[in-house]
Design a protein around this motif. Structure first.
Motif: not given
Length: 170
Positions: A135-151, A156-161
């Protein structure tokens, strides 16, 4: 230590239901989903145990109806997460519903394998059930970083880059 005094086993269960759509053409479907859900839970579950997540494999039509009913958005989306409510059985984290046609379309548009996009959405859904949001930029960045680590642990490549990451986050 006697069996009666041992700590409870770390139990995580993924229930998969094919609700709608032709998911039969995806090989290793159950293991793809189970591996992604388990990896997300192990990374972000913070010692919750035992736990159960239900994953419903559905269609755009069904997901669009749920999206309108619960979010007021009359269109399909790739994944919906519904945390377990009061009265749910012990350990039930909630339900994840995935729309086949949207996942196929997005994977094609992004130029990524369907299986990788599916695993990303399962990880994303489990993180929502564990209380993460974007919902916030900080929350999104934290969630995306965890997703990237798990993937990255799933290959699985970083879905954002599109790059395969090797680092970790908190």
């Amino acid at each position: 230590m006697p069996a009666s005094q041992q700590a409870p086993e770390n139990v995580f269960e993924v229930e998969i239901v094919e609700d709608d759509g032709d998911w039969s053409r995806i090989s290793n479907l159950d293991s793809l989903i189970d591996d992604a859900a388990r990896a997300a839970f192990e990374r972000a579950g913070d010692g919750l145990q035992p736990a159960v997540v239900s994953v419903a494999l559905s269609s755009d039509a069904n997901v669009a109806a749920l999206n309108e009913q619960f979010r007021g958005k009359a269109k399909p989306t790739n994944v919906l997460s519904f945390p377990a409510g009061n009265g749910a059985s012990d350990g039930q984290l909630g339900d994840i519903i995935i729309a086949l046609e949207t996942v196929e379309r997005e994977a094609d548009e992004q130029g990524v394998p369907f299986e990788h996009h599916l695993q990303h959405l399962v990880v994303h859904g489990v993180l929502h059930l564990l209380g993460y949001d974007h919902e916030t930029t900080a929350d999104a960045e934290r969630m995306e970083a965890i997703e990237i680590e798990i993937l990255s642990k799933l290959g699985v490549a970083n879905p954002y880059t599109g790059a395969l990451e090797t680092g970790t986050s908190d």
